[in-house]
Design an enzyme around this catalytic site. Structure first.
Site, short mmCIF file in Angstrom:
data_model
loop_
_atom_site.label_atom_id
_atom_site.label_comp_id
_atom_site.label_asym_id
_atom_site.label_seq_id
_atom_site.Cartn_x
_atom_site.Cartn_y
_atom_site.Cartn_z
N CYS A 1 -22.57 26.84 65.13
CA CYS A 1 -21.68 25.67 65.28
C CYS A 1 -21.49 25.07 63.89
O CYS A 1 -21.69 25.76 62.88
CB CYS A 1 -22.23 24.67 66.30
SG CYS A 1 -23.83 23.95 65.88
N ASN B 1 -25.45 22.82 63.22
CA ASN B 1 -26.68 23.48 63.71
C ASN B 1 -27.72 22.46 64.17
O ASN B 1 -28.92 22.68 64.07
CB ASN B 1 -27.28 24.43 62.65
CG ASN B 1 -28.36 25.37 63.18
OD1 ASN B 1 -29.27 25.74 62.46
ND2 ASN B 1 -28.30 25.74 64.44
N CYS C 1 -26.64 20.37 67.21
CA CYS C 1 -26.30 20.05 68.61
C CYS C 1 -26.02 21.32 69.43
O CYS C 1 -26.86 21.75 70.21
CB CYS C 1 -25.10 19.11 68.69
SG CYS C 1 -25.42 17.46 68.02
N ARG C 2 -24.81 21.89 69.26
CA ARG C 2 -24.38 22.96 70.16
C ARG C 2 -25.15 24.26 69.98
O ARG C 2 -25.63 24.84 70.96
CB ARG C 2 -22.88 23.22 70.01
CG ARG C 2 -22.04 22.05 70.47
CD ARG C 2 -20.61 22.17 69.98
NE ARG C 2 -20.52 22.01 68.53
CZ ARG C 2 -19.42 22.16 67.82
NH1 ARG C 2 -18.30 22.50 68.42
NH2 ARG C 2 -19.42 21.97 66.51
N SER C 3 -25.27 24.76 68.74
CA SER C 3 -25.90 26.08 68.59
C SER C 3 -27.41 26.06 68.86
O SER C 3 -27.92 27.02 69.46
CB SER C 3 -25.56 26.74 67.24
OG SER C 3 -26.00 25.97 66.15
N ASP D 1 -17.51 19.46 70.24
CA ASP D 1 -18.53 18.84 69.41
C ASP D 1 -18.97 17.52 70.06
O ASP D 1 -18.14 16.62 70.23
CB ASP D 1 -17.91 18.60 68.03
CG ASP D 1 -18.88 18.00 67.05
OD1 ASP D 1 -19.99 17.59 67.46
OD2 ASP D 1 -18.54 17.94 65.86
#
Ligand code: 4NP
Length: 159
Positions: free
Chosen positions: A10, A13, A15-17, A127
């Site tokens: 993401c 690095n 939150c999402r990934s 995001d």
């Protein structure tokens, strides 16, 4: 089953990934495939290098039973040598990762997370950084769904 090395990417690095990494790691472990599938995550930007995942994401993930404890790092072109499958969260990540691809073989490793969605129809993983609690919950819903789809494809050797 074939062996896979998968990297989730993401922007930050944090939150999402890392959430995708934690969710996928739990699913892979539950199916006892941890000796076949290696998992990591990275960000296209380096602002948060060395940080733990965002505390809001850690809290929301922990309510669903996931522990997120990876340390943020920046994606580099060397990752194309280390991983077979690179899964990005949105179009900006896609562009930034593709820019670093050394050749066509490397470009073919890059996939969008929503490619593996089974129940949700979203064109990217949004995001959540500037969102409220509902943004974090949506990301976790989308990631759980897509991680299941990704694991299914690996088990069916479709990747
Ligand atoms: P991520 O979220 O890409 O899912 O880790 C973000 C984290 C930090 C920032 C942006 C997005 N930031 O601008 O610091």
């Amino acid at each position: 089953m074939k062996e896979y090395k998968v990297l989730f990417v993401c922007l930050g690095n944090i939150c999402r990934s890392p959430a995708a990494e934690g969710i996928f790691r739990a699913m892979v472990k539950a199916e006892r495939l941890d000796d076949k599938i290696t998992i990591d995550s990275a960000g296209t930007a380096g602002y948060h290098t060395g940080d733990l995942p965002d505390s809001r994401m850690r809290r929301h993930a922990s309510r669903r039973g996931y522990t997120l404890d990876s340390m943020a790092r920046r994606f580099t072109s060397n990752d194309f040598d280390k991983f077979d499958i690179i899964v990005v969260m949105d179009d900006n990540n896609y562009r930034d990762v593709m820019r670093l691809a050394p050749d066509l073989e490397a470009e073919k490793k890059v996939h969008r997370m929503v490619e593996f969605s089974q129940h949700f129809v979203h064109d990217h993983i949004p995001d959540p950084y500037y969102s409220g609690a509902e943004g974090f919950e949506l990301v976790l819903d989308l990631l759980e769904d897509a991680c299941e789809g990704l694991l299914r494809k690996m088990k069916d050797s479709e990747l």
